[in-house]
Enzyme design. Structure first.
Site, mmCIF file in Angstrom:
data_model
loop_
_atom_site.group_PDB
_atom_site.id
_atom_site.type_symbol
_atom_site.label_atom_id
_atom_site.label_comp_id
_atom_site.label_asym_id
_atom_site.label_seq_id
_atom_site.Cartn_x
_atom_site.Cartn_y
_atom_site.Cartn_z
ATOM 1 N N TYR A 160 0.843 -1.203 0.000
ATOM 2 C CA TYR A 160 0.000 0.000 0.000
ATOM 3 C C TYR A 160 0.881 1.258 0.000
ATOM 4 O O TYR A 160 0.659 2.182 -0.794
ATOM 5 C CB TYR A 160 -0.906 -0.009 1.240
ATOM 6 C CG TYR A 160 -1.845 1.177 1.368
ATOM 7 C CD1 TYR A 160 -2.999 1.269 0.579
ATOM 8 C CD2 TYR A 160 -1.588 2.195 2.283
ATOM 9 C CE1 TYR A 160 -3.864 2.350 0.709
ATOM 10 C CE2 TYR A 160 -2.450 3.273 2.419
ATOM 11 C CZ TYR A 160 -3.589 3.344 1.630
ATOM 12 O OH TYR A 160 -4.445 4.422 1.758
ATOM 13 N N LYS A 164 1.037 4.118 -2.903
ATOM 14 C CA LYS A 164 0.712 5.522 -2.630
ATOM 15 C C LYS A 164 1.919 6.435 -2.908
ATOM 16 O O LYS A 164 1.746 7.602 -3.283
ATOM 17 C CB LYS A 164 0.210 5.672 -1.190
ATOM 18 C CG LYS A 164 -1.159 5.027 -0.967
ATOM 19 C CD LYS A 164 -2.206 5.645 -1.880
ATOM 20 C CE LYS A 164 -3.603 5.133 -1.637
ATOM 21 N NZ LYS A 164 -4.608 5.760 -2.519
#
Ligand code: NAP
Length: 252
Positions: A160, A164
Site C-alpha cells: 500500500y 501511494k
C-alpha cells in the site's frame, strides 16, 4: 442552428463536470457532496456498491457510473458515457483505492496485483482518458488521493505504501508535463480518516492514533473533501505538483 452546434452549446451551458472515482463511500462520497455544493455536476464512480453510489447521486443531483478503475477498457467506456451525456470532465479526483495489511512476505501475487491495479493503474487509466479533453481544452484539474504512508511508509502495509508513493511521483511528474497545457495536478495525502478502510482497527488502536496526532483527533472524510474543494477551485490556480497533507500533524 445545426443539431451538433446546439448540443455543444447546451453542454457549455451546463455546470462543470467533476468525476470522483470511488465515490460511493468514505472520502470519495464526501468529496462528491462537497463538489456538488460548490456547483459541479458530479459523476459518482463506484465498483460494487451500486445502492450506495445511487444514494450519493440522488443527494448530489449527480450520476452514478460503475467501472473498475483498474480495467482500462471499462474506464474508457465510462469516459465515453460521461463525454456523451455530460460533456468534458473538468475535474478528476482519483480517489478509488483499496488497502489490506499483512507482512510483505505474506502478500500473494494476486493481492499485489490488485493493490497496484486499483491504486496505481487506476490513477493512470482515469487520468489518460481525462487528459484527452483537458489538453485540447487547455484546462483541467487532477486531484490524486495518496496517503501519508506513501510519504513515510508503514510496516505491514508495504505494498500500500509503495502504491501511494507511486501516486506522489506520478503527481509531480505529470504536473511538469501538463502544466503548459493549463492543467493543475495535485495530490492529497490523508492521515487516519474515519472510513470503512479503517473499520478493521480496534477502538484502542484508533484512540492511540488520535492520541499520537498533534491535533488530537482522527480525520473525517469532510476534512479531506475541503482540501479537494480548494484544489478544484479557482483559488488554487497557481498550485501544481504539490502534496498536501490532511493528517492533523501526524506526518510533518
Ligand atoms: P473506502 O471507504 O474503503 O472507500 C473506497 C472507495 O473506493 C469505494 O467507493 C469503493 O467503491 C471504491 N473502489 C474500490 N475499488 C475500486 C475499483 N476497483 N474501481 C472503482 N472504485 C473502487 O476508502 P476511503 O477511506 O474513503 O479511501 C479513499 C481513498 O483515500 C483511497 O485511495 C485511500 O487509499 C485513501 N486514503 C484513505 C485513508 C483513510 O484513513 N481512510 C488514509 C489515507 C488515504 P465500492 O463501494 O463500489 O466498493
Amino acid at each position: 442552428m445545426k443539431i451538433e452546434q446546439f448540443k455543444t452549446e447546451v453542454i457549455h451551458l451546463r455546470k462543470k463536470t467533476a468525476l470522483i472515482t470511488g465515490a460511493s463511500r468514505g472520502i470519495g462520497a464526501a468529496a462528491a457532496l462537497r463538489l456538488a455544493e460548490d456547483g459541479f455536476n458530479v459523476i459518482i464512480n463506484y465498483n460494487v456498491n451500486r445502492d450506495a453510489a445511487e444514494m450519493i447521486a440522488g443527494v448530489t443531483g449527480g450520476t452514478a457510473i460503475q467501472a473498475d478503475v483498474s480495467d482500462p477498457v471499462k474506464v474508457r467506456d465510462m469516459f465515453d458515457i460521461i463525454n456523451r451525456e455530460h460533456g468534458d470532465v473538468e475535474v478528476l479526483v482519483n480517489n478509488a483505492g483499496v488497502s489490506f495489511t499483512g507482512l510483505f512476505t505474506d502478500i500473494t501475487p494476486l493481492q499485489q496485483k490488485r493493490m497496484w491495479g486499483v491504486n496505481v493503474e487506476g490513477v493512470f487509466n482515469c487520468t489518460r482518458e481525462a487528459l484527452k479533453t483537458m489538453i485540447s481544452n487547455k484546462s483541467g484539474r487532477i486531484i490524486n488521493i495518496s496517503s501519508m504512508w506513501g510519504q513515510v511508509g508503514a510496516s505491514c502495509e508495504v505494498h500500500y505504501s509503495a502504491a501511494k508513493a507511486a501516486v506522489i511521483g506520478f503527481t509531480k511528474a505529470l504536473a511538469k508535463e501538463v502544466g503548459p497545457s493549463g492543467i493543475n495536478v495535485n495530490c492529497i495525502a490523508p492521515g487516519v480518516i474515519t472510513t470503512d478502510m479503517n473499520a478493521g482497527h480496534s477502538q484502542e488502536t484508533m484512540e492511540e492514533l488520535a492520541y499520537d496526532t498533534p491535533l488530537e483527533r482522527l480525520g473525517t472524510p469532510e476534512d479531506v473533501a475541503k482540501a479537494v474543494s480548494f484544489l478544484a477551485s479557482g483559488d488554487s490556480s497557481f498550485i501544481t505538483g504539490q502534496i498536501i497533507g490532511v493528517n492533523g500533524g501526524l506526518v510533518i
